[in-house]
Design a protein around this motif. Structure first.
Motif, PDB file in Angstrom:
ATOM      1  N   PRO A   2       0.878  -1.088   0.055  1.00 54.64           N
ATOM      2  CA  PRO A   2       0.080  -0.125   0.093  1.00 54.64           C
ATOM      3  C   PRO A   2       0.960   1.276  -0.042  1.00 54.64           C
ATOM      4  O   PRO A   2       1.715   1.278   0.600  1.00 54.64           O
ATOM      5  N   THR A   3       0.470   2.328  -0.855  1.00 50.40           N
ATOM      6  CA  THR A   3       1.161   3.402  -0.695  1.00 50.40           C
ATOM      7  C   THR A   3       0.575   4.347   0.365  1.00 50.40           C
ATOM      8  O   THR A   3      -0.597   4.470   0.399  1.00 50.40           O
ATOM      9  N   VAL A   4       1.465   4.737   1.202  1.00 50.99           N
ATOM     10  CA  VAL A   4       1.172   5.197   2.245  1.00 50.99           C
ATOM     11  C   VAL A   4       1.744   6.961   2.116  1.00 50.99           C
ATOM     12  O   VAL A   4       3.116   6.899   1.882  1.00 50.99           O
ATOM     13  N   ASN A   5       1.040   7.839   2.192  1.00 49.23           N
ATOM     14  CA  ASN A   5       1.799   9.424   2.142  1.00 49.23           C
ATOM     15  C   ASN A   5       1.543   9.866   3.898  1.00 49.23           C
ATOM     16  O   ASN A   5       0.407   9.862   3.968  1.00 49.23           O
ATOM     17  N   ARG A  10      -3.706   6.782   2.817  1.00 51.72           N
ATOM     18  CA  ARG A  10      -3.493   5.369   2.024  1.00 51.72           C
ATOM     19  C   ARG A  10      -4.786   4.824   1.224  1.00 51.72           C
ATOM     20  O   ARG A  10      -5.988   5.343   1.581  1.00 51.72           O
ATOM     21  N   GLN A  11      -4.474   3.682   0.550  1.00 51.32           N
ATOM     22  CA  GLN A  11      -5.622   3.232  -0.207  1.00 51.32           C
ATOM     23  C   GLN A  11      -6.196   1.967   0.432  1.00 51.32           C
ATOM     24  O   GLN A  11      -5.313   1.071   0.913  1.00 51.32           O
ATOM     25  N   SER A  38      -8.001   8.800   5.018  1.00 52.88           N
ATOM     26  CA  SER A  38      -6.992   9.654   5.778  1.00 52.88           C
ATOM     27  C   SER A  38      -7.116   9.268   7.271  1.00 52.88           C
ATOM     28  O   SER A  38      -8.446   9.177   7.544  1.00 52.88           O
TER      29      SER A  38
END
Length: 94
Positions: free
Chosen positions: A62-65, A79-80, A87
């Motif tokens: 998972p892409t986590v910002n 994240r998705q 969020s």
């Protein structure tokens, strides 16, 4: 197996010459039963075929910002999840 058939055949012929006519039917029937049981023999059922299937699924990381808020008051993590952007806000410990 073939030798057993020959021996039983000779015994039936010998019994036919030596036994009384009333006993001859019982001897022939007994010999026929023994031959039938001997010819059947043990039969082994084939083992069931079992197929093992392994399902492998590739999971993307998972892409986590992570964004830090001004003044260090906390962070927001994006994240998705199931194709949706989610969020979460985490407060900083004072």
């Amino acid at each position: 197996m073939k030798m057993l058939n020959v021996i039983l055949g000779v015994l039936v012929l010998a019994a036919a010459t030596l036994a009384f006519p009333a006993m001859l039917a019982s001897i022939v029937a007994g010999a026929a039963g023994v031959l039938m049981l001997a010819s059947a023999g043990p039969t082994l059922a084939p083992a069931p075929v079992v197929q093992t299937v392994q399902i492998v699924r590739q999971v993307e990381a998972p892409t986590v910002n992570v964004f830090e808020l001004e003044g260090g008051t906390g962070v927001v993590v994006f994240r998705q999840v199931n194709g949706k952007l989610v969020s979460r806000f985490y407060r900083a410990q004072a």
